[in-house]
Every structure is written in structure tokens, then in C-alpha cells.
Design a protein around this motif. Structure first.
Motif, PDB file in Angstrom:
ATOM      1  N   ILE A  80       0.801  -1.224   0.000  1.00  0.00           N
ATOM      2  CA  ILE A  80       0.000   0.000   0.000  1.00  0.00           C
ATOM      3  C   ILE A  80       0.834   1.275   0.000  1.00  0.00           C
ATOM      4  O   ILE A  80       0.608   2.187  -0.811  1.00  0.00           O
ATOM      5  CB  ILE A  80      -0.975  -0.003   1.204  1.00  0.00           C
ATOM      6  N   LEU A  81       1.809   1.374   0.892  1.00  0.00           N
ATOM      7  CA  LEU A  81       2.489   2.650   1.082  1.00  0.00           C
ATOM      8  C   LEU A  81       3.179   3.201  -0.174  1.00  0.00           C
ATOM      9  O   LEU A  81       3.113   4.419  -0.427  1.00  0.00           O
ATOM     10  CB  LEU A  81       3.492   2.547   2.227  1.00  0.00           C
ATOM     11  N   PRO A  82       3.850   2.373  -0.975  1.00  0.00           N
ATOM     12  CA  PRO A  82       4.515   2.948  -2.153  1.00  0.00           C
ATOM     13  C   PRO A  82       3.568   3.577  -3.169  1.00  0.00           C
ATOM     14  O   PRO A  82       4.000   4.375  -3.999  1.00  0.00           O
ATOM     15  CB  PRO A  82       5.238   1.739  -2.769  1.00  0.00           C
ATOM     16  N   THR A  83       2.280   3.238  -3.098  1.00  0.00           N
ATOM     17  CA  THR A  83       1.316   3.798  -4.049  1.00  0.00           C
ATOM     18  C   THR A  83       0.746   5.131  -3.584  1.00  0.00           C
ATOM     19  O   THR A  83       0.002   5.781  -4.319  1.00  0.00           O
ATOM     20  CB  THR A  83       0.145   2.818  -4.276  1.00  0.00           C
ATOM     21  N   LEU A  84       1.073   5.542  -2.359  1.00  0.00           N
ATOM     22  CA  LEU A  84       0.475   6.738  -1.775  1.00  0.00           C
ATOM     23  C   LEU A  84       1.432   7.920  -1.879  1.00  0.00           C
ATOM     24  O   LEU A  84       2.630   7.787  -1.616  1.00  0.00           O
ATOM     25  CB  LEU A  84       0.116   6.489  -0.307  1.00  0.00           C
ATOM     26  N   ARG A  85       0.893   9.069  -2.233  1.00  0.00           N
ATOM     27  CA  ARG A  85       1.683  10.297  -2.332  1.00  0.00           C
ATOM     28  C   ARG A  85       0.903  11.430  -1.673  1.00  0.00           C
ATOM     29  O   ARG A  85       0.018  12.038  -2.281  1.00  0.00           O
ATOM     30  CB  ARG A  85       1.963  10.645  -3.803  1.00  0.00           C
ATOM     31  N   HIS A  86       1.216  11.680  -0.410  1.00  0.00           N
ATOM     32  CA  HIS A  86       0.527  12.761   0.301  1.00  0.00           C
ATOM     33  C   HIS A  86       1.460  13.295   1.384  1.00  0.00           C
ATOM     34  O   HIS A  86       2.161  12.523   2.053  1.00  0.00           O
ATOM     35  CB  HIS A  86      -0.773  12.264   0.935  1.00  0.00           C
ATOM     36  N   ARG A  87       1.457  14.603   1.555  1.00  0.00           N
ATOM     37  CA  ARG A  87       2.417  15.215   2.480  1.00  0.00           C
ATOM     38  C   ARG A  87       2.152  14.850   3.933  1.00  0.00           C
ATOM     39  O   ARG A  87       3.025  15.054   4.791  1.00  0.00           O
ATOM     40  CB  ARG A  87       2.408  16.736   2.326  1.00  0.00           C
ATOM     41  N   HIS A  88       0.962  14.322   4.235  1.00  0.00           N
ATOM     42  CA  HIS A  88       0.660  13.941   5.615  1.00  0.00           C
ATOM     43  C   HIS A  88       0.576  12.420   5.803  1.00  0.00           C
ATOM     44  O   HIS A  88      -0.056  11.941   6.745  1.00  0.00           O
ATOM     45  CB  HIS A  88      -0.626  14.617   6.080  1.00  0.00           C
ATOM     46  N   ILE A  89       1.204  11.676   4.909  1.00  0.00           N
ATOM     47  CA  ILE A  89       1.304  10.219   5.033  1.00  0.00           C
ATOM     48  C   ILE A  89       2.784   9.845   5.035  1.00  0.00           C
ATOM     49  O   ILE A  89       3.553  10.332   4.197  1.00  0.00           O
ATOM     50  CB  ILE A  89       0.557   9.505   3.893  1.00  0.00           C
ATOM     51  N   ILE A  90       3.194   9.005   5.959  1.00  0.00           N
ATOM     52  CA  ILE A  90       4.590   8.601   6.077  1.00  0.00           C
ATOM     53  C   ILE A  90       5.076   7.999   4.761  1.00  0.00           C
ATOM     54  O   ILE A  90       4.325   7.343   4.041  1.00  0.00           O
ATOM     55  CB  ILE A  90       4.762   7.577   7.232  1.00  0.00           C
ATOM     56  N   ARG A  91       6.340   8.227   4.440  1.00  0.00           N
ATOM     57  CA  ARG A  91       6.903   7.726   3.193  1.00  0.00           C
ATOM     58  C   ARG A  91       7.760   6.493   3.452  1.00  0.00           C
ATOM     59  O   ARG A  91       8.648   6.505   4.303  1.00  0.00           O
ATOM     60  CB  ARG A  91       7.737   8.822   2.521  1.00  0.00           C
ATOM     61  N   LEU A  92       7.483   5.423   2.724  1.00  0.00           N
ATOM     62  CA  LEU A  92       8.284   4.205   2.796  1.00  0.00           C
ATOM     63  C   LEU A  92       9.459   4.337   1.842  1.00  0.00           C
ATOM     64  O   LEU A  92       9.284   4.541   0.647  1.00  0.00           O
ATOM     65  CB  LEU A  92       7.431   2.987   2.416  1.00  0.00           C
ATOM     66  N   LEU A  93      10.667   4.199   2.369  1.00  0.00           N
ATOM     67  CA  LEU A  93      11.870   4.345   1.548  1.00  0.00           C
ATOM     68  C   LEU A  93      12.332   3.021   0.944  1.00  0.00           C
ATOM     69  O   LEU A  93      12.957   3.005  -0.114  1.00  0.00           O
ATOM     70  CB  LEU A  93      13.010   4.943   2.381  1.00  0.00           C
ATOM     71  N   GLY A  94      12.027   1.913   1.639  1.00  0.00           N
ATOM     72  CA  GLY A  94      12.454   0.624   1.125  1.00  0.00           C
ATOM     73  C   GLY A  94      12.207  -0.490   2.123  1.00  0.00           C
ATOM     74  O   GLY A  94      11.554  -0.294   3.157  1.00  0.00           O
ATOM     75  N   TRP A  95      12.761  -1.673   1.840  1.00  0.00           N
ATOM     76  CA  TRP A  95      12.462  -2.845   2.649  1.00  0.00           C
ATOM     77  C   TRP A  95      13.609  -3.846   2.571  1.00  0.00           C
ATOM     78  O   TRP A  95      14.506  -3.745   1.732  1.00  0.00           O
ATOM     79  CB  TRP A  95      11.158  -3.491   2.193  1.00  0.00           C
ATOM     80  N   CYS A  96      13.543  -4.831   3.471  1.00  0.00           N
ATOM     81  CA  CYS A  96      14.555  -5.884   3.514  1.00  0.00           C
ATOM     82  C   CYS A  96      13.905  -7.178   4.005  1.00  0.00           C
ATOM     83  O   CYS A  96      13.169  -7.158   4.992  1.00  0.00           O
ATOM     84  CB  CYS A  96      15.694  -5.496   4.456  1.00  0.00           C
ATOM     85  N   VAL A  97      14.142  -8.266   3.298  1.00  0.00           N
ATOM     86  CA  VAL A  97      13.768  -9.598   3.765  1.00  0.00           C
ATOM     87  C   VAL A  97      15.022 -10.456   3.682  1.00  0.00           C
ATOM     88  O   VAL A  97      15.575 -10.649   2.603  1.00  0.00           O
ATOM     89  CB  VAL A  97      12.644 -10.222   2.913  1.00  0.00           C
ATOM     90  N   ALA A  98      15.491 -10.951   4.835  1.00  0.00           N
ATOM     91  CA  ALA A  98      16.715 -11.751   4.853  1.00  0.00           C
ATOM     92  C   ALA A  98      16.654 -12.728   6.018  1.00  0.00           C
ATOM     93  O   ALA A  98      16.534 -12.315   7.179  1.00  0.00           O
ATOM     94  CB  ALA A  98      17.942 -10.855   4.999  1.00  0.00           C
TER      95      ALA A  98
END
Length: 341
Positions: A80-98
Motif C-alpha cells: 500500500i504505502l509505495p502507491t500513496l503520495r501525500h504530504r501527511h502520510i509517512i513515506r516508505l523508503l524501502g524494505w529488507c527480507v533476509a
């Protein structure tokens, strides 16, 4: 490996940001040291991290004992988060699965959560928090988060129900602007889903919509109810979960009778102003009346979040001063709020 493949597929749909290694994240957090912990999220502990280039980030991390519910929350955020663009929504920079250690990397919010500023636990500072000393800051935070929810409901590519709007999921950046965070319980949902889809009841009890709890039916009005509880928290300074353990003594049942009886001043948080100005009192009356509408037991009686945004925006206008609240907010306090008690 199956989980890793699912994450990559989901992330690719939303352009999920940078893929980090566990080594990079461990180095950024001093191996996930206890003194780097800054909070907890829907699936793990949140740490403050610093990358070699100086970037400060927040890293939500879960160790190798991951369970299915936590994996679902992880996938929800990546989807969900990468599809959202709003100044009052937290921004997801990336992820890790290891090696089953799942992490999400977000922009860092210097001033912590709204909950901590209202109820204690905020980052130490030599000056008082504007969250507890300024009614203007109260209004800015409420308006910002209402606009974030409006974006989720009305302007996202696919409508999103957050399902966990609460003060601890409202974060504040270095300018004190709010960000809605933690989308681990959130759902993308089509209009057909909204009409007929049920889902396992999830959320935080003192913020959760009673209608959703009793029926399991998903509606956009769920988020409106939760936001109404946040509004009460900001008006009263009392925590939604800190009175006692049964529903008869919730923040809603504590505050709404006073709002109905037009005795808001008896429960109003006095930290922002011991003697509020006439404009401040008028603004708090507007917030209280809007909150009461949001907290109607029946979802169909609640305003759409766009109506809430419109009402809160009026406070910024010069014509607001001296204008009777009854001409701004429909008189549903008498007909709606009593249903909740």
C-alpha cells in the motif's frame, strides 16, 4: 523463499523503493541496539538508524520468530504505502527480507508521536512541546490528518481503509507537521468490497468503530470513528486507553455527555491555554461538535471525511470568528451521540 518472492512481486507493483540488506540495516542501528529503539509498529520494533551518507531513517524490524499475522502486516505496508503520495502520510523508503528477518525503512520523524506529546514519553527538549502549548498546533495536526484520511478514501488509486487511526500512529516531523503512519492493518478496497466484504476484526480497541466490532463489515466510516476519538484526545488531553478497562468508562463516554450538555470547558485540556480566547473556544466547540458526529454509533450517520475536512478548514477563515457553530456543523449531537452511550 516463497515469502521473499511474494514480497518482491508485491513491491514491484507499487515500486516499493530501495531494497536494503540486513547488513546495511544492522550497521545503521548498531546491530538493532536497545538504545536505538524509538517505538513499536504493527509487526515489529522501530529503531532510529543512520546510513553512511548521513540519512536518518526509522527502521521497523522483526527478528527470525516472525508469525503469519506479522508477515501479513509487512506485506500490507509494502503493497500500500509505495502507491500513496501525500504530504501527511509517512513515506516508505524501502524494505529488507533476509533469513526471515523482515524490515521496512521509513523517513525519520524527529518529533515522535502525537500520543507521546499528549500523554508523556515525547523526546526530551529544553522547550515545551507546541502540541501541549498551542491550540493552533492542535488544529494544524487535526486538519493534516483529516486530509490524509480524505486522500486514502477519495484520491488514492484504490481506496484505502487505514483501520488503525490513533494518536500513536500520528508522527510529527521536524517542523511539527503530522504524518499518518503504520499501514500494517490497512486494506485496499473496491466499492463492491465496501458493500459486501467482511474482514477479521482488527484494530485498537479504544479507537475501533463499534459497528465494525459487532458486524465485521468494512466501511470508510470506520476511519471516521477512530479519527473522532483522536479529536477527543486532543480536546481533553486524556488518553483513549487510560481511564479504566471497560467500555462504560471510555474516553468517548466520558467526554460526549459534556459535549452534549454544552459543558466542554469542564473537560477541556488546559495546557494550551489556561484562559482560552473567544476564537480558541469557538474552534474547540467546532472540533467537539464535529467529533460528536464522527462518533455516532451508526456509520451511516457519520460525516464523510471530506465533510470533516471542510468543517475544520473553516477555522482558518476570518469569517469564522463569531459565527454560530450551529450554522457550520449539522445539529447531530443530540440525535447521534446518545446512541453511543
Amino acid at each position: 523463499q516463497v515469502f521473499v518472492d511474494v514480497v518482491r512481486k508485491v513491491a514491484s507493483h507499487g515500486k516499493g523503493g530501495e531494497v536494503f540488506t540486513l547488513v546495511e540495516l544492522a550497521a545503521a542501528t548498531n546491530n538493532f541496539a536497545a538504545d536505538r529503539e524509538i517505538g513499536y509498529g504493527s509487526f515489529g520494533t522501530v529503531y532510529k538508524g543512520t546510513f553512511p551518507d548521513g540519512r536518518k531513517v526509522a527502521i521497523k524490524h522483526e527478528g527470525a520468530d516472525s508469525v503469519q499475522g506479522h508477515r501479513d502486516a509487512f506485506l500490507s505496508e509494502v503493497d500500500i504505502l509505495p502507491t500513496l503520495r501525500h504530504r501527511h502520510i509517512i513515506r516508505l523508503l524501502g524494505w529488507c527480507v533476509a533469513e526471515k528477518e523482515n524490515s521496512l525503512v521509513y523517513e525519520y520523524m524527529k518529533n515522535g508521536s502525537l500520543h507521546d506529546h499528549l500523554h508523556g514519553g515525547a523526546p526530551s527538549s529544553s522547550s515545551p512541546s507546541p502540541v501541549t502549548t498551542s491550540w493552533r498546533k492542535h488544529m494544524e495536526i487535526l486538519l493534516g490528518i483529516s486530509r490524509a484520511i480524505e486522500y486514502l478514501h477519495s484520491h488514492a488509486v484504490t481506496p484505502v481503509i487505514h483501520r488503525d487511526d490513533k494518536a500513536s500512529n500520528i508522527l510529527l516531523d521536524d517542523t511539527w507537521a503530522p504524518r499518518l503512519a503504520d499501514f500494517g492493518l490497512s486494506l485496499k478496497i473496491s466499492w463492491d468490497d465496501i458493500k459486501c466484504r467482511n474482514a477479521p476484526v482488527m484494530g485498537t480497541s479504544r479507537y475501533a468503530d463499534p459497528e465494525y466490532i459487532s458486524t465485521g463489515r468494512l466501511t470508510l466510516a470506520m476511519d471516521v470513528y477512530s479519527f473522532g476519538v483522536v479529536m477527543l484526545e486532543m480536546l481533553t488531553g486524556k488518553t483513549a486507553a487510560g481511564l479504566v478497562s471497560n467500555n462504560k468508562n471510555s474516553l468517548v463516554s466520558f467526554a460526549l455527555p459534556k459535549i452534549e450538555a454544552k459543558k466542554l470547558e469542564e473537560v477541556l485540556d488546559r495546557r494550551p491555554a489556561q484562559k482560552p480566547t473567544a476564537r480558541q473556544l469557538q474552534a474547540t466547540d467546532l472540533v467537539a461538535a464535529t467529533a460528536a458526529r464522527c462518533l455516532c454509533l451508526q456509520g451511516k450517520k457519520r460525516p464523510a471525511i471530506s465533510e470533516v475536512v471542510a468543517e475544520l478548514t473553516l477555522v482558518e477563515k476570518p469569517s469564522f470568528v463569531g459565527r454560530p457553530i450551529s450554522t457550520i456543523v449539522p445539529d447531530t449531537i443530540k440525535t447521534g451521540a446518545k446512541d453511543d452511550l
